[in-house]
Design a protein around this motif. Sequence first.
Motif, PDB file in Angstrom:
ATOM      1  N   GLN B  48       0.825  -1.195   0.000  1.00 13.91           N
ATOM      2  CA  GLN B  48       0.000   0.000   0.000  1.00 13.91           C
ATOM      3  C   GLN B  48       0.867   1.257   0.000  1.00 13.91           C
ATOM      4  O   GLN B  48       0.547   2.249  -0.645  1.00 13.91           O
ATOM      5  CB  GLN B  48      -0.878  -0.024   1.241  1.00 13.91           C
ATOM      6  CG  GLN B  48      -2.238   0.537   1.009  1.00 13.91           C
ATOM      7  CD  GLN B  48      -3.059   0.487   2.268  1.00 13.91           C
ATOM      8  OE1 GLN B  48      -3.475  -0.575   2.705  1.00 13.91           O
ATOM      9  NE2 GLN B  48      -3.283   1.623   2.860  1.00 13.91           N
ATOM     10  N   ALA B  49       1.985   1.204   0.706  1.00 14.57           N
ATOM     11  CA  ALA B  49       2.882   2.361   0.743  1.00 14.57           C
ATOM     12  C   ALA B  49       3.467   2.611  -0.636  1.00 14.57           C
ATOM     13  O   ALA B  49       3.695   3.756  -1.029  1.00 14.57           O
ATOM     14  CB  ALA B  49       3.999   2.122   1.755  1.00 14.57           C
ATOM     15  N   ARG B  50       3.697   1.554  -1.399  1.00 17.30           N
ATOM     16  CA  ARG B  50       4.314   1.708  -2.713  1.00 17.30           C
ATOM     17  C   ARG B  50       3.290   2.057  -3.783  1.00 17.30           C
ATOM     18  O   ARG B  50       3.504   2.972  -4.571  1.00 17.30           O
ATOM     19  CB  ARG B  50       5.020   0.402  -3.070  1.00 17.30           C
ATOM     20  CG  ARG B  50       6.370   0.629  -3.727  1.00 17.30           C
ATOM     21  CD  ARG B  50       7.072  -0.683  -3.994  1.00 17.30           C
ATOM     22  NE  ARG B  50       7.181  -1.521  -2.794  1.00 17.30           N
ATOM     23  CZ  ARG B  50       7.333  -2.846  -2.827  1.00 17.30           C
ATOM     24  NH1 ARG B  50       7.378  -3.488  -3.982  1.00 17.30           N
ATOM     25  NH2 ARG B  50       7.442  -3.534  -1.715  1.00 17.30           N
ATOM     26  N   TYR B  51       2.183   1.324  -3.825  1.00 15.03           N
ATOM     27  CA  TYR B  51       1.239   1.495  -4.938  1.00 15.03           C
ATOM     28  C   TYR B  51      -0.017   2.272  -4.549  1.00 15.03           C
ATOM     29  O   TYR B  51      -0.924   2.418  -5.370  1.00 15.03           O
ATOM     30  CB  TYR B  51       0.844   0.128  -5.496  1.00 15.03           C
ATOM     31  CG  TYR B  51       2.029  -0.694  -5.938  1.00 15.03           C
ATOM     32  CD1 TYR B  51       2.814  -0.273  -7.016  1.00 15.03           C
ATOM     33  CD2 TYR B  51       2.378  -1.861  -5.274  1.00 15.03           C
ATOM     34  CE1 TYR B  51       3.916  -1.010  -7.413  1.00 15.03           C
ATOM     35  CE2 TYR B  51       3.487  -2.602  -5.670  1.00 15.03           C
ATOM     36  CZ  TYR B  51       4.251  -2.167  -6.740  1.00 15.03           C
ATOM     37  OH  TYR B  51       5.344  -2.902  -7.126  1.00 15.03           O
ATOM     38  N   GLY B  52      -0.080   2.735  -3.312  1.00 17.12           N
ATOM     39  CA  GLY B  52      -1.244   3.493  -2.888  1.00 17.12           C
ATOM     40  C   GLY B  52      -2.418   2.585  -2.586  1.00 17.12           C
ATOM     41  O   GLY B  52      -2.308   1.358  -2.594  1.00 17.12           O
ATOM     42  N   LEU B  53      -3.570   3.224  -2.347  1.00 16.28           N
ATOM     43  CA  LEU B  53      -4.750   2.460  -1.964  1.00 16.28           C
ATOM     44  C   LEU B  53      -5.334   1.677  -3.139  1.00 16.28           C
ATOM     45  O   LEU B  53      -6.355   1.015  -2.988  1.00 16.28           O
ATOM     46  CB  LEU B  53      -5.799   3.409  -1.371  1.00 16.28           C
ATOM     47  CG  LEU B  53      -5.443   3.957   0.020  1.00 16.28           C
ATOM     48  CD1 LEU B  53      -6.274   5.172   0.344  1.00 16.28           C
ATOM     49  CD2 LEU B  53      -5.658   2.900   1.085  1.00 16.28           C
ATOM     50  N   SER B  54      -4.693   1.764  -4.317  1.00 18.71           N
ATOM     51  CA  SER B  54      -5.195   0.993  -5.459  1.00 18.71           C
ATOM     52  C   SER B  54      -5.061  -0.502  -5.226  1.00 18.71           C
ATOM     53  O   SER B  54      -5.694  -1.291  -5.911  1.00 18.71           O
ATOM     54  CB  SER B  54      -4.446   1.387  -6.732  1.00 18.71           C
ATOM     55  OG  SER B  54      -3.070   1.152  -6.563  1.00 18.71           O
ATOM     56  N   ASP B 121      -5.788   3.834   6.538  1.00 14.81           N
ATOM     57  CA  ASP B 121      -6.797   4.173   5.530  1.00 14.81           C
ATOM     58  C   ASP B 121      -6.467   5.473   4.805  1.00 14.81           C
ATOM     59  O   ASP B 121      -7.037   5.768   3.761  1.00 14.81           O
ATOM     60  CB  ASP B 121      -8.172   4.287   6.194  1.00 14.81           C
ATOM     61  CG  ASP B 121      -9.279   4.436   5.180  1.00 14.81           C
ATOM     62  OD1 ASP B 121      -9.484   3.488   4.413  1.00 14.81           O
ATOM     63  OD2 ASP B 121      -9.917   5.501   5.130  1.00 14.81           O
ATOM     64  N   LEU B 122      -5.537   6.269   5.353  1.00 12.13           N
ATOM     65  CA  LEU B 122      -5.234   7.560   4.742  1.00 12.13           C
ATOM     66  C   LEU B 122      -4.477   7.360   3.424  1.00 12.13           C
ATOM     67  O   LEU B 122      -3.585   6.516   3.332  1.00 12.13           O
ATOM     68  CB  LEU B 122      -4.379   8.411   5.677  1.00 12.13           C
ATOM     69  CG  LEU B 122      -5.043   8.942   6.939  1.00 12.13           C
ATOM     70  CD1 LEU B 122      -4.067   9.819   7.692  1.00 12.13           C
ATOM     71  CD2 LEU B 122      -6.303   9.698   6.631  1.00 12.13           C
ATOM     72  N   GLY B 123      -4.838   8.191   2.446  1.00 14.03           N
ATOM     73  CA  GLY B 123      -4.096   8.162   1.192  1.00 14.03           C
ATOM     74  C   GLY B 123      -2.723   8.785   1.360  1.00 14.03           C
ATOM     75  O   GLY B 123      -1.755   8.389   0.722  1.00 14.03           O
TER      76      GLY B 123
END
Lengths: 322, 406
Positions: B48-54, B121-123
Amino acid sequence: MSSDKKHPKESDIIKLLEGDSSRRSFIKNLSIAAAAGSAALTTGCIPSLAEASTEEMKLRWQEFFKKHYRLMTQEEKDAAVGRLERLAKLENNLDLQMGSEPPIDGVLYGYGFNITRCTGFMECVTACIKENNLDRKVHTQYIRIFEMEPGKLDPSTGDGQYYHEVPVDNKFYMGTQCFHCENAPCTKACPTKATWKEPDGIVVVDYDWCIGCRYCQAACPYYGRRFNWGKPEIPKDEINTKQHYLGNRIRPMGKMEKCTFCIQRTRKGRLPACVEACPTGARVFGNLLDPDSEIRYVLKHKKVFRMKEELETDPKFWYFID
Amino acid sequence: MRALHEKSLKTFFIDGIRWNLQGTPAFQIFRLVLLGCMGLGIYAYSFQARYGLSVTGMNDIVSWGFYISNFTFLVGVAAAAVMLILPAYVFHDPDFHRVVIIGEGVAVGALIMCLTFILVDLGGPLQAWHLIPGIGLFNFPSSILAWDVVVLNGYLLLNALVPAYILYCHYMGRKADERKYRPFVFLSIFWAFSIHMVTAFLYQGLPARPFWNNPLMGPRFLASAFAAGPALITLILAIIHSSTTYKIDRSVFSKLRIIIVISAIINLIMLFSEIFKEFYFTTHHSISAVYLFFGLDGYDALVPWIWTSVCANVLATLVLALNPGKNNPKVLLPACGLLFIAIWMEKGIGLIVPGLIPSPLGEVVDYLPTWVELCVTLGILALGITVVTWLVRVALIIEQNENPLG
């Protein structure tokens, strides 16, 4: 030489204490070291030693700790814009012209949409995607066009994903986007004031101040907001380099974005890209405070209505019929 | 036995850590399993840290998912500590006085989980400092989310500091000065209601979402929390009773059962009222409820979920209310577990996801959490359980060995 070598520490300290210039360079070195550390945080990778002292890392550090846009002085805004332009050059070799034009005095923007004229060609959608540097990978679009059955006026009854030849007989078309509410639920919801209504009525997002909680998205009754779930992807040759700090600059990952009435165009007196692209003239845009503007003519002479009027959000977006 | 040693704040912390590193092999294995789960959570979060919430199952329509669902439910668990605090400190119930410290430990663990769920949950988690008043820009009092930040952190402080003070006094071999902590206990009682009401208002205040825009939301949050929280505390007390030397009186369990039954029945009455409102005369404001209970346009991922939850809820409430085994723990403990899971299902996914479906413009999609969300959630739950076991272990050792009052 030899005496210098004997007391290297002493001379270093003396150098540090002496004179302004060496102190400044000491602080500079400190900030570079700090920049390297923060860059590791913000980019999520560990920079090599060579990169650590680069200009890029320093700029990223300054960007990370900059103020909220509305608290910046004009000089600070110019500096932030300059940093963003320089970073785009360093990272992607892009020559941006980014602005931070303030709202024009005596201007309040309003938008009209003629549901009798729109035939669903979606030229507006294409123009918006190009103008605003929208993510091509997940097909982000600010504008939605719904194909509607006669007798219904609620887009939730229509088809927002049609892939056939238009216009279709006995159907009408209704476009939606951010309605730039006067009483906007999204700006009320945001915990960090990262989204707000500008004096010219445009609801904007400070992309660098947004923490990505998506509460504004839950609060919007018009589905007017889009989130960058991943890093936006735009082919390099398609990037629109004429940008605005609050407008179409390429959004970071994990931030909220939305229609800004093409703030980068309209604050220079031009029309939004969707209005310019519409082949049927269904879209009307102008200054609500100017009695001679086209939008005022529409409001005065046409049968107009607003969506979800019962919520009293007072959108500055009117539908009308001829 | 340790009275010979010099005791100070420093040894208080060192002993706390020391006690937690010691233990039976079974306890150590339990610790390692929790540590492994947390490691898995960190590994999943790295994506999630690398690719975001996608990498999550969320999208622009269902913009809140598994994380916020668990957050919402756990706020209730944290608030439920007040059901022990109130009788213990205000009515001076001697039974509850012995277990209140465990309830507060559970509250601290639940709050740490809540805050971690919000953070993941934060972007832009690195921008979370924008929320710190003074450095950042806080939209207070306008944004309910800003209120939530205040009440959650305040409740965490209250629930951590009051027991810490009492424990520290007992550790030092003296009686805690009630005049010093009593005001904070009263404050924490009001605060407990506020954390859950504010979290309910987070949803209740959105006219864009008719499913949430419902005045019963706050009260129903409280009722379900005061059923699920004490149910969890009952289970934890049962584990402590059977696996440690700290014995808990049967009357505690029977008093907790009464609290759970009353709250669960009120919760069911309100659930019935909500269902009646949505389905007696169905309007376009009821579409989310239709999606939840019956499915919409062929999308029905939540239908088995919510019916399982409702059936489990009714069954567990009936068992706890009728008490067929006459306080037999073999009947009551599974019923508590079932009630806890039923309310987790309903107050989590069953509340958050249908509020976002259909979208304000009528689109219907199904939401399914991805493995990243599931593993991060598992890691956060392991973190919470770790916090609770650490706090409870310290508390029990001090209360048993070092408490001058016995």
